[in-house]
Design an enzyme around this catalytic site. Structure first.
Site, short mmCIF file in Angstrom:
data_model
loop_
_atom_site.label_atom_id
_atom_site.label_comp_id
_atom_site.label_asym_id
_atom_site.label_seq_id
_atom_site.Cartn_x
_atom_site.Cartn_y
_atom_site.Cartn_z
N PRO A 91 0.82 -1.22 0.00
CG PRO A 91 -0.93 -1.60 1.51
CD PRO A 91 0.35 -2.19 1.02
CB SER A 123 7.94 3.71 -8.34
OG SER A 123 6.86 3.77 -9.22
CD GLU A 156 7.80 -7.37 -13.22
OE1 GLU A 156 7.05 -7.60 -12.25
OE2 GLU A 156 8.99 -7.68 -13.24
CB THR A 198 5.90 3.48 -14.08
OG1 THR A 198 6.97 4.25 -13.50
CG2 THR A 198 4.98 3.01 -12.97
C1 LIG Z 1 -3.02 -4.84 -13.00
C2 LIG Z 1 -1.80 -4.70 -12.15
C3 LIG Z 1 -1.01 -5.82 -11.90
C4 LIG Z 1 0.11 -5.72 -11.09
N1 LIG Z 1 0.82 -6.86 -10.80
C5 LIG Z 1 1.81 -6.80 -9.88
C6 LIG Z 1 2.46 -7.99 -9.42
O1 LIG Z 1 2.23 -9.10 -9.90
N2 LIG Z 1 3.37 -7.86 -8.42
C7 LIG Z 1 3.69 -6.67 -7.85
O2 LIG Z 1 4.51 -6.64 -6.95
N3 LIG Z 1 3.11 -5.52 -8.28
C8 LIG Z 1 2.17 -5.56 -9.26
N4 LIG Z 1 1.55 -4.40 -9.68
C9 LIG Z 1 1.93 -3.13 -9.10
C10 LIG Z 1 2.77 -2.29 -10.04
O3 LIG Z 1 4.04 -2.87 -10.21
C11 LIG Z 1 2.83 -0.88 -9.47
O4 LIG Z 1 1.55 -0.31 -9.64
C12 LIG Z 1 3.88 -0.01 -10.12
O5 LIG Z 1 5.16 -0.46 -9.81
C13 LIG Z 1 3.77 1.46 -9.71
O6 LIG Z 1 3.70 1.58 -8.34
P1 LIG Z 1 2.54 2.45 -7.66
O7 LIG Z 1 1.24 1.98 -8.24
O8 LIG Z 1 2.71 2.40 -6.19
O9 LIG Z 1 2.76 3.93 -8.18
P2 LIG Z 1 3.78 5.02 -7.61
O10 LIG Z 1 5.11 4.41 -7.37
O11 LIG Z 1 3.13 5.71 -6.47
O12 LIG Z 1 3.87 5.98 -8.84
C14 LIG Z 1 2.81 6.86 -9.23
C15 LIG Z 1 3.30 7.67 -10.43
O13 LIG Z 1 4.50 8.42 -10.07
C16 LIG Z 1 5.57 8.09 -10.95
N5 LIG Z 1 6.83 8.09 -10.21
C17 LIG Z 1 7.11 7.41 -9.08
N6 LIG Z 1 8.39 7.63 -8.71
C18 LIG Z 1 8.94 8.44 -9.63
C19 LIG Z 1 10.24 9.03 -9.82
N7 LIG Z 1 11.24 8.79 -8.97
N8 LIG Z 1 10.44 9.82 -10.90
C20 LIG Z 1 9.43 10.07 -11.78
N9 LIG Z 1 8.17 9.55 -11.66
C21 LIG Z 1 7.95 8.74 -10.61
C22 LIG Z 1 5.24 6.72 -11.48
O14 LIG Z 1 5.86 6.46 -12.72
C23 LIG Z 1 3.72 6.78 -11.60
O15 LIG Z 1 3.37 7.39 -12.80
C24 LIG Z 1 0.46 -4.47 -10.53
C25 LIG Z 1 -0.30 -3.33 -10.82
C26 LIG Z 1 -1.42 -3.43 -11.60
C27 LIG Z 1 -2.24 -2.20 -11.88
#
Ligand SMILES: Cc1cc2nc3c(=O)[nH]c(=O)nc-3n(C[C@H](O)[C@H](O)[C@H](O)COP(=O)(O)OP(=O)(O)OC[C@H]3O[C@@H](n4cnc5c(N)ncnc54)[C@H](O)[C@@H]3O)c2cc1C
Length: 399
Positions: free
Chosen positions: A136, A140, A376, A378
């Site tokens: 939660p 990233s 994997e 963004t």
């Molecule tokens: C359908 C689905 C399946 C998934 N399957 C898996 C799975 O099997 N296992 C697993 O562990 N996870 C899984 N995920 C999670 C996915 O890997 C994460 O959603 C992703 O890594 C982004 O993390 P977050 O959603 O917390 O976004 P955040 O990290 O909060 O990012 C939000 C936005 O900010 C940007 N951002 C963040 N940090 C930076 C930075 N330093 N510089 C510039 N921009 C930045 C990001 O690119 C994004 O656009 C899944 C997600 C979905 C939607």
């Protein structure tokens, strides 16, 4: 020397993957998009077929199972990574969500293949493994994992919550990232194979999603969840640090790029035939500026697609040849994810009402492709990694 021709030995296997995609995945695509959370029973038979191919040495699996690196940099082979990306492209031309639901082909299987010891590889053979990194409060920034693993005798005790675990409801086990000691930061993060029937592991809920609705996405809670110490993947040493778990991404990012390449190709092919039916022919022998705008737009998309395809093959080929490929894996994932998003949405636009309605799969592919630019790592994170590698900066220097 790098050679990105499809090796002759893989051609029959790739044709087979295409046939399966055309005859089994595509025809069931809309059904499981509408029936979210219903288990696609057709995949059981398909998984048995893939297991058989793997056992006979005729293929590396349709998903993540065959991505272990070759031992020697001298040994130039087109191996399991290349075969995996090529077959994934075909399967995702059929359906991305169904590919992600294939038993024993999870992203956790790729983690096991990447970092498990030989003994662990034998012990976890045939296990369907999801991958649980995201929490939660941590996506990233995967170095900020809050799930803990405490050594207690010959077991680790896991506590924490993982969200958005692909195949998390259906798989047999999850590869869980947890920290041995929060105060030591990223160096203390390790991955553990946790069988789903372990007491203390609870699948809390499944998500409703924009795309890849055939694939289940779970929230999993760990409370006092005891895992045998030998289920820690790779080395337990803190010195070995984060690099061990991060190595997984060098293998999985080309696979996700391949999913994007396959999905985008599906959109391109259908759009081209719809354009032809509407009297717009794409002509490769005439300058683009002399062609209808729709044909020019199509040609631009196709060249972008080609770049994504070649970068994906390059990243996989390097992995097969024991060449460090973190930069290329991120380049491939960034280019392919972005290109698939652009192409699938542009195809919806070019096909007009047909593109937006459920008569065709174009609108579905636009929804399905979005995730390929998110999980994997963004788009933004891939660009950050590429920049760090090119500029020689550490993650502390360039955030
Ligand atoms: C359908 C689905 C399946 C998934 N399957 C898996 C799975 O099997 N296992 C697993 O562990 N996870 C899984 N995920 C999670 C996915 O890997 C994460 O959603 C992703 O890594 C982004 O993390 P977050 O959603 O917390 O976004 P955040 O990290 O909060 O990012 C939000 C936005 O900010 C940007 N951002 C963040 N940090 C930076 C930075 N330093 N510089 C510039 N921009 C930045 C990001 O690119 C994004 O656009 C899944 C997600 C979905 C939607």
């Amino acid at each position: 020397m790098i050679n990105l021709e499809t090796p002759r030995k893989f051609r029959a296997f790739i044709n087979q993957a295409h046939q399966v995609a055309a005859e089994m995945l595509r025809p069931n695509s809309r059904r499981y998009d509408l029936a979210e959370h219903e288990y696609p029973v057709e995949l059981d038979m398909l998984a048995a077929l893939v297991d058989g191919l793997g056992a006979s040495g005729n293929g590396a699996g349709a998903g993540a199972s065959g991505v272990r690196r070759t031992a020697s940099a001298d040994e130039v082979v087109n191996g399991s990574n290349l075969s995996s990306v090529l077959s994934i492209m075909e399967m995702c031309w059929g359906d991305v969500g169904l590919l992600l639901s294939m038993p024993r082909q999870g992203l956790g299987n790729s983690a096991i293949a990447s970092v498990a010891s030989d003994e662990q590889l034998r012990r976890f053979a045939g296990v369907w493994a999801g991958m649980a990194i995201t929490e939660p409060g941590c996506g990233s920034d995967s170095a900020n994992i809050q799930t803990t693993a405490r050594l207690d005798g010959d077991h680790y005790v896991l506590d924490g919550e993982k969200i958005f675990v692909t195949a998390g409801g259906r798989c047999d086990a999850v590869v869980v990232w947890a920290t041995l000691n929060k105060s030591l930061g990223r160096a203390a993060i390790k991955s553990f194979v946790v069988p789903k029937d372990t007491p203390g592991l609870t699948v809390e809920r499944l998500e409703h999603k924009l795309g890849i609705r055939a694939s289940d996405t779970a929230t999993i809670r760990f409370e006092n969840c005891r895992v045998p110490a030998e289920n820690l993947l790779g080395s337990a040493s803190i010195d070995r640090g984060f690099a061990g778990v991060m190595q997984t991404f060098d293998n999985t990012r080309p696979l996700v790029a391949a999913m994007a390449v396959g999905c985008a190709r599906a959109s391109l092919e259908l759009t081209r035939s719809l354009l032809a039916e509407a009297g717009v022919d794409v002509d490769y022998d005439r300058p683009v500026h002399l062609q209808p705008a729709a044909a020019a737009s199509y040609l631009a998309m196709e060249s972008d697609w080609e770049a994504a395809y070649l970068l994906t093959l390059q990243a996989a080929w390097m992995a097969d040849n024991a060449a460090p490929n973190s930069l290329q894996a991120s380049m491939a994932k960034a280019k392919a994810g972005r290109t698939a998003n652009d192409i699938t949405l542009r195809c919806v636009e070019l096909a007009g009402t047909l593109g937006y309605s459920e008569h065709e799969l174009l609108e579905k592919w636009a929804r399905d492709s979005k995730i390929l630019d998110i999980f994997e790592g963004t788009q933004q994170i891939q660009q950050l990694i590429v920049a760090r590698r090119l500029l020689g900066k550490t993650s502390a220097e360039l955030k």
